[in-house]
Design an enzyme around this catalytic site. Structure first.
Site, PDB file in Angstrom:
ATOM      1  N   GLY A  20      -7.988  53.645 -10.109  1.00 13.76           N
ATOM      2  CA  GLY A  20      -7.115  54.880  -9.663  1.00 13.76           C
ATOM      3  C   GLY A  20      -6.959  54.492  -8.014  1.00 13.76           C
ATOM      4  N   ARG A  63      -9.308  47.413   5.566  1.00  9.85           N
ATOM      5  CA  ARG A  63      -9.202  47.129   7.284  1.00  9.85           C
ATOM      6  C   ARG A  63     -10.741  46.789   7.658  1.00  9.85           C
ATOM      7  NH1 ARG A  63     -10.314  50.426  11.303  1.00  9.85           N
ATOM      8  NH2 ARG A  63      -9.088  50.005  13.430  1.00  9.85           N
ATOM      9  N   ARG A 118     -11.840  43.142   9.197  1.00  9.53           N
ATOM     10  CA  ARG A 118     -12.382  42.967  10.454  1.00  9.53           C
ATOM     11  C   ARG A 118     -13.882  42.696  10.526  1.00  9.53           C
ATOM     12  NH1 ARG A 118      -7.857  46.817  13.384  1.00  9.53           N
ATOM     13  NH2 ARG A 118      -6.265  45.435  12.849  1.00  9.53           N
ATOM     14  N   ARG A 132      -4.619  48.268 -13.701  1.00 10.30           N
ATOM     15  CA  ARG A 132      -5.669  48.087 -14.716  1.00 10.30           C
ATOM     16  C   ARG A 132      -5.424  46.731 -15.417  1.00 10.30           C
ATOM     17  NH1 ARG A 132      -5.147  53.918 -13.904  1.00 10.30           N
ATOM     18  NH2 ARG A 132      -7.178  54.393 -13.232  1.00 10.30           N
ATOM     19  N   ASP A 143     -15.899  53.826 -11.179  1.00  4.37           N
ATOM     20  CA  ASP A 143     -16.899  53.096 -12.156  1.00  4.37           C
ATOM     21  C   ASP A 143     -16.391  51.983 -13.212  1.00  4.37           C
ATOM     22  OD1 ASP A 143     -15.517  55.098 -13.626  1.00  4.37           O
ATOM     23  OD2 ASP A 143     -17.252  55.196 -15.048  1.00  4.37           O
ATOM     24  N   GLY A 144     -15.076  52.239 -13.411  1.00  2.00           N
ATOM     25  CA  GLY A 144     -14.411  51.022 -14.344  1.00  2.00           C
ATOM     26  C   GLY A 144     -14.527  49.733 -13.498  1.00  2.00           C
ATOM     27  N   THR A 177     -12.803  56.413  -5.074  1.00  2.00           N
ATOM     28  CA  THR A 177     -11.924  57.185  -6.087  1.00  2.00           C
ATOM     29  C   THR A 177     -11.972  58.714  -5.633  1.00  2.00           C
ATOM     30  OG1 THR A 177     -12.565  58.409  -8.289  1.00  2.00           O
ATOM     31  CG2 THR A 177     -14.330  57.470  -7.192  1.00  2.00           C
ATOM     32  N   ASP A 200     -12.303  61.082  -7.500  1.00  2.00           N
ATOM     33  CA  ASP A 200     -13.062  62.169  -8.391  1.00  2.00           C
ATOM     34  C   ASP A 200     -14.784  62.329  -7.998  1.00  2.00           C
ATOM     35  OD1 ASP A 200     -11.050  62.036 -10.196  1.00  2.00           O
ATOM     36  OD2 ASP A 200     -11.497  60.388 -11.385  1.00  2.00           O
ATOM     37  N   ASP A 210     -17.139  61.217  -8.595  1.00  2.00           N
ATOM     38  CA  ASP A 210     -18.099  61.052  -9.931  1.00  2.00           C
ATOM     39  C   ASP A 210     -19.046  60.119  -9.880  1.00  2.00           C
ATOM     40  OD1 ASP A 210     -16.192  59.347  -9.870  1.00  2.00           O
ATOM     41  OD2 ASP A 210     -15.712  59.747 -12.052  1.00  2.00           O
ATOM     42  N   ARG A 268       0.531  88.364  -8.746  1.00  2.00           N
ATOM     43  CA  ARG A 268       0.683  87.626  -9.998  1.00  2.00           C
ATOM     44  C   ARG A 268      -0.775  86.670  -9.993  1.00  2.00           C
ATOM     45  NH1 ARG A 268       6.538  85.426  -9.647  1.00  2.00           N
ATOM     46  NH2 ARG A 268       7.518  86.802 -10.933  1.00  2.00           N
ATOM     47  N   GLY A 275      -9.348  65.718 -12.804  1.00  2.00           N
ATOM     48  CA  GLY A 275     -10.953  65.718 -12.997  1.00  2.00           C
ATOM     49  C   GLY A 275     -11.196  65.593 -14.469  1.00  2.00           C
ATOM     50  N   ARG A 276     -11.014  64.551 -15.079  1.00  2.00           N
ATOM     51  CA  ARG A 276     -11.264  64.625 -16.734  1.00  2.00           C
ATOM     52  C   ARG A 276     -12.486  64.781 -17.124  1.00  2.00           C
ATOM     53  NH1 ARG A 276      -8.090  59.869 -17.017  1.00  2.00           N
ATOM     54  NH2 ARG A 276      -5.845  60.594 -16.800  1.00  2.00           N
ATOM     55  N   ALA A 335     -10.754  80.574  -4.785  1.00  2.00           N
ATOM     56  CA  ALA A 335     -10.231  80.996  -5.987  1.00  2.00           C
ATOM     57  C   ALA A 335     -11.269  81.888  -6.897  1.00  2.00           C
ATOM     58  CB  ALA A 335     -10.368  79.765  -6.970  1.00  2.00           C
ATOM     59  N   GLN A 378      -2.241  64.708  -5.621  1.00  2.00           N
ATOM     60  CA  GLN A 378      -3.790  64.707  -5.304  1.00  2.00           C
ATOM     61  C   GLN A 378      -4.020  63.409  -4.699  1.00  2.00           C
ATOM     62  OE1 GLN A 378      -6.030  67.466  -8.152  1.00  2.00           O
ATOM     63  NE2 GLN A 378      -4.007  67.067  -9.007  1.00  2.00           N
TER      64      GLN A 378
HETATM   65  P1  ADP Z   1     -11.968  53.139 -12.033  1.00  2.00           P
HETATM   66  O1  ADP Z   1     -12.381  52.194 -11.380  1.00  2.00           O
HETATM   67  O2  ADP Z   1     -10.901  54.240 -11.144  1.00  2.00           O
HETATM   68  O3  ADP Z   1     -12.772  53.845 -12.691  1.00  2.00           O
HETATM   69  P2  ADP Z   1     -10.643  51.805 -14.602  1.00  2.00           P
HETATM   70  O4  ADP Z   1     -11.752  52.528 -15.330  1.00  2.00           O
HETATM   71  O5  ADP Z   1      -9.360  51.787 -15.002  1.00  2.00           O
HETATM   72  O6  ADP Z   1     -10.879  52.357 -12.851  1.00  2.00           O
HETATM   73  O7  ADP Z   1     -11.148  50.279 -14.471  1.00  2.00           O
HETATM   74  C1  ADP Z   1     -10.398  49.444 -13.602  1.00  2.00           C
HETATM   75  C2  ADP Z   1     -10.415  48.267 -14.191  1.00  2.00           C
HETATM   76  O8  ADP Z   1     -11.587  47.663 -14.083  1.00  2.00           O
HETATM   77  C3  ADP Z   1     -10.078  48.087 -15.693  1.00  2.00           C
HETATM   78  O9  ADP Z   1      -8.612  47.970 -15.861  1.00  2.00           O
HETATM   79  C4  ADP Z   1     -10.493  46.591 -16.096  1.00  2.00           C
HETATM   80  O10 ADP Z   1      -9.945  45.454 -15.600  1.00  2.00           O
HETATM   81  C5  ADP Z   1     -11.778  46.629 -15.260  1.00  2.00           C
HETATM   82  N1  ADP Z   1     -13.005  47.059 -16.082  1.00  2.00           N
HETATM   83  C6  ADP Z   1     -13.276  48.436 -16.454  1.00  2.00           C
HETATM   84  N2  ADP Z   1     -14.472  48.177 -17.380  1.00  2.00           N
HETATM   85  C7  ADP Z   1     -14.800  47.028 -17.570  1.00  2.00           C
HETATM   86  C8  ADP Z   1     -15.718  46.357 -18.230  1.00  2.00           C
HETATM   87  N3  ADP Z   1     -16.717  46.928 -19.336  1.00  2.00           N
HETATM   88  N4  ADP Z   1     -15.735  44.871 -18.381  1.00  2.00           N
HETATM   89  C9  ADP Z   1     -14.735  44.158 -17.690  1.00  2.00           C
HETATM   90  N5  ADP Z   1     -13.853  45.052 -16.698  1.00  2.00           N
HETATM   91  C10 ADP Z   1     -13.750  46.267 -16.893  1.00  2.00           C
END
Ligand code: ADP
Length: 319
Positions: free
Chosen positions: A11, A21, A25, A72, A103-104, A125, A127, A129, A162, A170-171, A186, A251
Site C-alpha cells: 500500500g 529521494r 541522494r 502487489r 509487513d508484506g 505504511t 497503518d 502497525d 446529529r 485499519g483492518r 471523537a 487517507q
Molecule cells: P504491505 O507491504 O503494505 O504490507 P502486501 O502485504 O500487499 O503489502 O505485500 C506486498 C508484496 O510483498 C506482495 O504483493 C508480495 O509480492 C510480497 N510479499 C508479501 N508476503 C510475501 C511472502 N511471504 N513471500 C514473498 N513475498 C511476499
C-alpha cells in the site's frame, strides 16, 4: 557494494517519495549507483529498473504517492518468481536493496535475503502497525487527513444535532482511529484490538444526550465493522438516526506532513548507511528520538501493542 536498488511495495503512503529521494541522494553521497525498481516486486521480476541520479528525485519531497509506483505481486510469492527477480538483480549487478513498505513487503524482503541479496527495510505504511518503530512513514499525514475530515463533519453534526459514524482505515490496527479520534475529540472510538460492544456505544450516546450533548462523532476502524453496520446496530438498539462518512482512499493521499518527510529522510538515510556498513536483514525504525535497527523477522512476527491509555483519555475528554 557499488550498486543498490530501491523499491516501494504494498500500500502506498505519503512520504514514500521523500524516502526514495533520501535513498538516492544518500546513496550517491556514498558513491553508490542507485537504481529505481518500478512497481515493487512485480517490476523487479519484469526488469523495470532505471538509474536514479540526483536530479531524478528533484521536486518530489512534497508529493504524495510514490514515483516508483507500487504493486502487489503474486509471482514473487513463488520460487520461480523470486529466482527471476534474483537473476535480474544479478544482471544489473545490484547486491543491496532498500524496500519501502509494510509487513508484506518486508516478508518479500526476507525471501530476497535468503537468496543472498542484502536487504534493509524502511517502514512505509499509513497503518503504523510495525513492531520495532514508534512511527511508520505516512501515518502522521493520514491521521491529520482524518482529523481534518472529523473537523468538517463535526461542523455539520453540531448544526443539525446529529450523530455521525466515520469509518477509517485499519483492518488489523486501531492506530489511525485512536490517534485521529483523540485529536478530533471523537465521542467513541472503535478499534479491532478490542471487542466491539454496540450496547456500550449506545449507552454512551444516551448518556451524552441526557447531559445535553446532541451531536456525537463515532470513529470506527474498518476492521471492527463497516460504518453502515455500526449505524444499523445503533438504530436497532437505540433508535438514534445516524449518518455515515467513509473516508477510504483519501487517507492514503496528499502532501506528506513535515513529520513524515523528516521521518522518511532520516530512516532512509539510515537504511543506506546500514547497507554501506554491510548490514542486512534489518528494518530501520524510530524509538523515542533514536533511530534503531530491528531485525526484519522481529518486525513482521511481533505484534505492535496499541496504547489503550489513548482510548481511556479520549473517553474522559469527550464527555
Ligand atoms: P504491505 O507491504 O503494505 O504490507 P502486501 O502485504 O500487499 O503489502 O505485500 C506486498 C508484496 O510483498 C506482495 O504483493 C508480495 O509480492 C510480497 N510479499 C508479501 N508476503 C510475501 C511472502 N511471504 N513471500 C514473498 N513475498 C511476499
Amino acid at each position: 557494494m557499488k550498486r543498490i536498488g530501491v523499491l516501494s511495495s504494498g500500500g502506498d503512503a505519503p512520504g514514500m517519495n521523500a524516502a526514495i529521494r533520501a535513498v538516492v541522494r544518500k546513496g550517491i553521497y556514498h558513491d553508490l549507483e542507485v537504481w529505481g525498481i518500478k512497481r515493487g516486486y512485480a517490476g523487479l521480476i519484469d526488469g523495470e529498473l532505471y538509474r536514479l541520479e540526483l536530479r531524478s528525485v528533484a521536486d518530489v519531497i512534497q508529493r504524495g504517492g510514490t514515483i516508483l509506483h507500487t504493486a502487489r505481486s503474486q509471482e514473487f510469492m513463488t520460487n520461480e518468481g523470486r529466482q527471476r527477480a534474483l537473476s535480474i538483480l544479478k544482471e544489473y549487478g545490484i547486491d543491496g536493496v532498500v524496500v519501502i513498505g509494510g509487513d508484506g513487503s518486508f516478508r518479500g524482503g526476507i525471501e530476497l535475503m535468503k537468496l543472498g541479496i542484502k536487504v534493509v527495510g524502511v517502514p512505509g505504511t499509513i497503518d503504523n502497525d510495525l513492531f520495532g518503530t514508534d512511527y511508520t512513514i505516512g501515518f502522521d499525514t493520514a491521521v491529520n487527513t482524518v482529523v481534518d475530515a472529523i473537523n468538517k463533519v463535526r461542523d455539520t453534526a453540531v448544526s443539525h444535532e446529529r450523530i455521525f459514524v466515520i469509518e477509517v482505515m485499519g483492518r488489523h490496527s486501531g492506530e489511525i482511529a485512536l490517534n485521529a479520534g483523540l485529536a478530533g475529540g471523537a465521542e467513541s472510538i472503535l478499534i479491532p484490538e478490542l471487542p466491539y460492544n454496540p450496547s456500550e456505544v449506545c449507552l454512551r450516546l444516551r448518556e451524552s444526550y441526557l447531559k445535553g450533548k446532541k451531536h456525537s462523532i463515532i470513529i470506527v476502524a474498518e476492521g471492527v465493522a463497516s460504518a453502515s453496520q455500526v449505524v444499523e446496530d445503533i438504530r436497532t438498539i437505540s433508535g438514534f438516526d445516524t449518518r455515515i462518512t467513509v473516508l477510504g482512499h483519501l487517507q492514503r493521499g496528499g502532501t506528506p506532513s513535515a513529520f513524515d518527510r523528516n521521518l522518511a529522510s532520516r530512516l532512509s538515510a539510515a537504511a543506506v548507511e546500514a547497507l554501506v556498513n554491510g548490514n542486512s536483514g534489518y528494518m530501520v525504525g524510530i524509538q523515542g528520538s533514536q533511530i534503531s535497527l530491528v531485525s526484519l523477522e522481529e518486525a513482521v512476527n511481533h505484534k505492535k501493542q496499541i496504547n489503550t491509555e489513548f482510548l481511556e483519555l479520549a473517553q474522559v475528554l469527550s464527555r
